[in-house]
Design a protein around this motif. Structure first.
Motif, PDB file in Angstrom:
ATOM      1  N   THR A   1     -10.268 -10.873   3.137  1.00 12.96           N
ATOM      2  CA  THR A   1      -9.703 -10.075   2.425  1.00 12.96           C
ATOM      3  C   THR A   1      -8.459 -10.519   1.551  1.00 12.96           C
ATOM      4  O   THR A   1      -7.562 -11.458   2.078  1.00 12.96           O
ATOM      5  CB  THR A   1      -8.937  -9.048   3.279  1.00 12.96           C
ATOM      6  N   GLU A   2      -8.407 -10.304   0.113  1.00 11.69           N
ATOM      7  CA  GLU A   2      -7.459 -10.795  -0.754  1.00 11.69           C
ATOM      8  C   GLU A   2      -6.063  -9.885  -0.434  1.00 11.69           C
ATOM      9  O   GLU A   2      -6.306  -8.405  -0.646  1.00 11.69           O
ATOM     10  CB  GLU A   2      -7.876 -10.840  -2.261  1.00 11.69           C
ATOM     11  N   VAL A   3      -4.830 -10.338  -0.629  1.00 10.19           N
ATOM     12  CA  VAL A   3      -3.984  -9.627  -0.602  1.00 10.19           C
ATOM     13  C   VAL A   3      -3.173  -9.882  -1.904  1.00 10.19           C
ATOM     14  O   VAL A   3      -2.647 -11.051  -2.139  1.00 10.19           O
ATOM     15  CB  VAL A   3      -2.827 -10.114   0.685  1.00 10.19           C
ATOM     16  N   ASN A   4      -2.704  -8.812  -2.591  1.00  8.78           N
ATOM     17  CA  ASN A   4      -2.029  -8.866  -3.841  1.00  8.78           C
ATOM     18  C   ASN A   4      -0.764  -8.659  -3.703  1.00  8.78           C
ATOM     19  O   ASN A   4      -0.182  -8.409  -2.814  1.00  8.78           O
ATOM     20  CB  ASN A   4      -2.743  -7.749  -4.877  1.00  8.78           C
ATOM     21  N   GLU A   5       0.031  -8.844  -4.959  1.00 12.11           N
ATOM     22  CA  GLU A   5       1.472  -8.695  -5.001  1.00 12.11           C
ATOM     23  C   GLU A   5       1.827  -7.270  -4.341  1.00 12.11           C
ATOM     24  O   GLU A   5       2.873  -7.192  -3.880  1.00 12.11           O
ATOM     25  CB  GLU A   5       1.918  -9.017  -6.543  1.00 12.11           C
ATOM     26  N   ARG A   6       1.128  -6.203  -4.948  1.00 14.03           N
ATOM     27  CA  ARG A   6       1.455  -5.015  -4.513  1.00 14.03           C
ATOM     28  C   ARG A   6       1.584  -5.006  -2.957  1.00 14.03           C
ATOM     29  O   ARG A   6       2.315  -4.242  -2.491  1.00 14.03           O
ATOM     30  CB  ARG A   6       0.668  -4.078  -5.316  1.00 14.03           C
ATOM     31  N   ASP A   7       0.183  -5.401  -2.425  1.00 16.93           N
ATOM     32  CA  ASP A   7       0.197  -5.363  -1.021  1.00 16.93           C
ATOM     33  C   ASP A   7       1.322  -5.799  -0.248  1.00 16.93           C
ATOM     34  O   ASP A   7       2.024  -5.408   0.563  1.00 16.93           O
ATOM     35  CB  ASP A   7      -1.160  -6.090  -0.601  1.00 16.93           C
ATOM     36  N   LEU A   8       1.722  -7.048  -0.594  1.00 15.27           N
ATOM     37  CA  LEU A   8       2.860  -7.818  -0.140  1.00 15.27           C
ATOM     38  C   LEU A   8       4.111  -7.121  -0.308  1.00 15.27           C
ATOM     39  O   LEU A   8       4.994  -7.071   0.704  1.00 15.27           O
ATOM     40  CB  LEU A   8       3.122  -9.121  -0.687  1.00 15.27           C
ATOM     41  N   ASP A   9       4.362  -6.563  -1.516  1.00 17.31           N
ATOM     42  CA  ASP A   9       5.653  -5.681  -1.685  1.00 17.31           C
ATOM     43  C   ASP A   9       5.616  -4.571  -0.591  1.00 17.31           C
ATOM     44  O   ASP A   9       6.833  -4.085  -0.060  1.00 17.31           O
ATOM     45  CB  ASP A   9       5.500  -5.225  -3.156  1.00 17.31           C
ATOM     46  N   GLN A  10       4.621  -3.653  -0.616  1.00 16.01           N
ATOM     47  CA  GLN A  10       4.466  -2.640   0.407  1.00 16.01           C
ATOM     48  C   GLN A  10       4.731  -3.066   1.788  1.00 16.01           C
ATOM     49  O   GLN A  10       5.490  -2.201   2.683  1.00 16.01           O
ATOM     50  CB  GLN A  10       3.184  -1.946   0.265  1.00 16.01           C
ATOM     51  N   TYR A  11       4.269  -4.161   2.260  1.00 14.03           N
ATOM     52  CA  TYR A  11       4.060  -4.642   3.659  1.00 14.03           C
ATOM     53  C   TYR A  11       5.598  -4.924   3.857  1.00 14.03           C
ATOM     54  O   TYR A  11       6.128  -4.548   4.875  1.00 14.03           O
ATOM     55  CB  TYR A  11       3.305  -5.818   4.161  1.00 14.03           C
TER      56      TYR A  11
ATOM     57  N   HIS B   1      16.067 -12.624   5.598  1.00 15.29           N
ATOM     58  CA  HIS B   1      14.971 -13.335   6.254  1.00 15.29           C
ATOM     59  C   HIS B   1      13.709 -12.510   5.683  1.00 15.29           C
ATOM     60  O   HIS B   1      12.678 -13.368   5.065  1.00 15.29           O
ATOM     61  CB  HIS B   1      15.166 -13.119   7.698  1.00 15.29           C
ATOM     62  N   LEU B   2      13.557 -11.141   5.628  1.00 18.31           N
ATOM     63  CA  LEU B   2      12.299 -10.467   5.069  1.00 18.31           C
ATOM     64  C   LEU B   2      12.295 -10.984   3.566  1.00 18.31           C
ATOM     65  O   LEU B   2      10.984 -11.073   3.164  1.00 18.31           O
ATOM     66  CB  LEU B   2      12.375  -9.068   5.309  1.00 18.31           C
ATOM     67  N   GLY B   3      13.477 -10.990   2.817  1.00 13.82           N
ATOM     68  CA  GLY B   3      13.284 -11.466   1.425  1.00 13.82           C
ATOM     69  C   GLY B   3      12.800 -12.808   1.267  1.00 13.82           C
ATOM     70  O   GLY B   3      12.038 -13.083   0.554  1.00 13.82           O
ATOM     71  N   HIS B   4      13.217 -13.505   2.333  1.00 11.96           N
ATOM     72  CA  HIS B   4      12.846 -15.246   2.146  1.00 11.96           C
ATOM     73  C   HIS B   4      11.467 -15.343   2.398  1.00 11.96           C
ATOM     74  O   HIS B   4      10.780 -15.995   1.855  1.00 11.96           O
ATOM     75  CB  HIS B   4      13.668 -15.903   3.102  1.00 11.96           C
ATOM     76  N   VAL B   5      10.872 -14.444   3.562  1.00 13.33           N
ATOM     77  CA  VAL B   5       9.599 -14.521   3.857  1.00 13.33           C
ATOM     78  C   VAL B   5       8.648 -14.215   2.656  1.00 13.33           C
ATOM     79  O   VAL B   5       7.452 -14.664   2.301  1.00 13.33           O
ATOM     80  CB  VAL B   5       9.279 -13.653   5.209  1.00 13.33           C
TER      81      VAL B   5
ATOM     82  N   GLU C   1       8.377  -3.748   2.152  1.00 13.13           N
ATOM     83  CA  GLU C   1       9.103  -2.766   2.259  1.00 13.13           C
ATOM     84  C   GLU C   1       8.967  -1.779   3.733  1.00 13.13           C
ATOM     85  O   GLU C   1      10.030  -1.423   4.277  1.00 13.13           O
ATOM     86  CB  GLU C   1       8.664  -1.700   1.228  1.00 13.13           C
ATOM     87  N   ILE C   2       7.662  -1.725   4.297  1.00 14.24           N
ATOM     88  CA  ILE C   2       7.511  -1.009   5.452  1.00 14.24           C
ATOM     89  C   ILE C   2       8.400  -1.793   6.552  1.00 14.24           C
ATOM     90  O   ILE C   2       9.040  -1.047   7.371  1.00 14.24           O
ATOM     91  CB  ILE C   2       6.163  -0.929   5.882  1.00 14.24           C
ATOM     92  N   ARG C   3       8.251  -3.158   6.561  1.00 12.12           N
ATOM     93  CA  ARG C   3       8.863  -4.155   7.692  1.00 12.12           C
ATOM     94  C   ARG C   3      10.441  -4.079   7.635  1.00 12.12           C
ATOM     95  O   ARG C   3      10.921  -3.797   8.575  1.00 12.12           O
ATOM     96  CB  ARG C   3       8.613  -5.399   7.478  1.00 12.12           C
ATOM     97  N   ALA C   4      10.898  -3.684   6.275  1.00 12.20           N
ATOM     98  CA  ALA C   4      12.281  -3.723   6.134  1.00 12.20           C
ATOM     99  C   ALA C   4      12.972  -2.399   6.680  1.00 12.20           C
ATOM    100  O   ALA C   4      13.768  -2.165   7.399  1.00 12.20           O
ATOM    101  CB  ALA C   4      12.739  -4.036   4.600  1.00 12.20           C
ATOM    102  N   LEU C   5      12.072  -1.197   6.202  1.00 12.22           N
ATOM    103  CA  LEU C   5      12.513   0.182   6.805  1.00 12.22           C
ATOM    104  C   LEU C   5      12.434   0.256   8.393  1.00 12.22           C
ATOM    105  O   LEU C   5      13.278   0.854   8.886  1.00 12.22           O
ATOM    106  CB  LEU C   5      11.491   1.203   6.450  1.00 12.22           C
ATOM    107  N   ILE C   6      11.656  -0.609   9.173  1.00 13.51           N
ATOM    108  CA  ILE C   6      11.441  -0.504  10.537  1.00 13.51           C
ATOM    109  C   ILE C   6      12.577  -1.634  10.978  1.00 13.51           C
ATOM    110  O   ILE C   6      13.355  -1.446  11.876  1.00 13.51           O
ATOM    111  CB  ILE C   6      10.247  -0.974  10.967  1.00 13.51           C
TER     112      ILE C   6
END
Length: 228
Positions: A79-89, A209-213, A91-96
């Motif tokens: 599976t290819e992960v695009n920029e939009r996917d990474l941004d959404q992942y 850290h999440l921004g760095h990742v 964002e969800i991790r940050a919210l949690i």
């Protein structure tokens, strides 16, 4: 195929299936198996030196995790992960994870937090010694063990699933440039803030850290595309 690193796999069928799945995840993370490419179970089985059945079963497990997708009569496409996917992942991790790390700072005992120090130190050691698989495994263990202190098993499962879906591609170039070390050291920084009872500081550290990742994901994806 021939390029997949040999891994010694000897076990019962069920355990063998789990071992193959683990080895394939490691190959996905390290970039040995490339996004967008199609791989067949028989060819992968040749590399492992085993029959195709446990490989096919392991690939179906990865398909359920969203890491690969079946391709009729051919095998499985990574599976290819695009920029939009990474941004959404992210964002969800940050919210949690950002508010949760503050909550855990206020509720967890000192001994519970100190128990995470060896894992945080292992992340730094692995980054310095260019042990990419060890780095990613210790990083996974640290984050999920930390969230386990919340007492919410479903939350841990959700973040674990997000981490699998937002796996890192082709980290070898980043590793060679030493760019994983600063991210690794942030785990110790976070732990020290939590032990000091600084919930707000811990939340800010997790956000950083999440921004760095996320920036590492972007660089890894760019490196993977340029290598194709």
């Amino acid at each position: 195929m021939g390029h997949l690193k040999h891994r010694d796999l000897n076990a019962t069928r069920e355990r063998l299936r789990d071992q193959v799945a683990h080895a394939l995840r490691a190959a996905l993370i390290s970039g040995e198996l490339r996004p967008g490419e199609v791989y067949s179970a028989p060819v992968l089985a040749e590399d492992f030196g085993i029959s195709a059945t446990p490989v096919r079963e392991a690939m179906l497990d990865l398909a359920r995790e969203g890491l690969v997708e079946p391709v009729r009569n051919k095998g499985f496409r990574v599976t290819e992960v695009n920029e939009r996917d990474l941004d959404q992942y992210t964002e969800i991790r940050a919210l949690i994870e950002i508010p949760m790390v503050g909550r855990i700072t206020r509720s967890a005992g000192r001994a519970e937090l100190e128990a995470l120090r060896p894992v945080a130190e292992e992340i730094v050691r692995a980054a310095r010694e260019h042990d990419l698989i060890g780095y990613l495994e210790a990083d996974r263990q640290f984050h999920l063990s930390l969230l386990t202190l919340s007492g919410n098993e479903r939350l841990v499962e959700t973040v674990g699933d997000l981490r699998k879906r937002s796996r890192l591609y082709g980290l070898n170039a980043l590793d060679e440039r030493g760019e994983l070390i600063p991210s690794a050291q942030e785990h110790l920084e976070l732990l020290d803030l939590m032990l000091a009872g600084d919930a707000k500081g811990a939340e800010k550290c997790m956000a950083k850290h999440l921004g760095h990742v996320r920036s590492l994901w972007a660089k890894s994806e760019a490196a993977a595309k340029s290598a194709r």
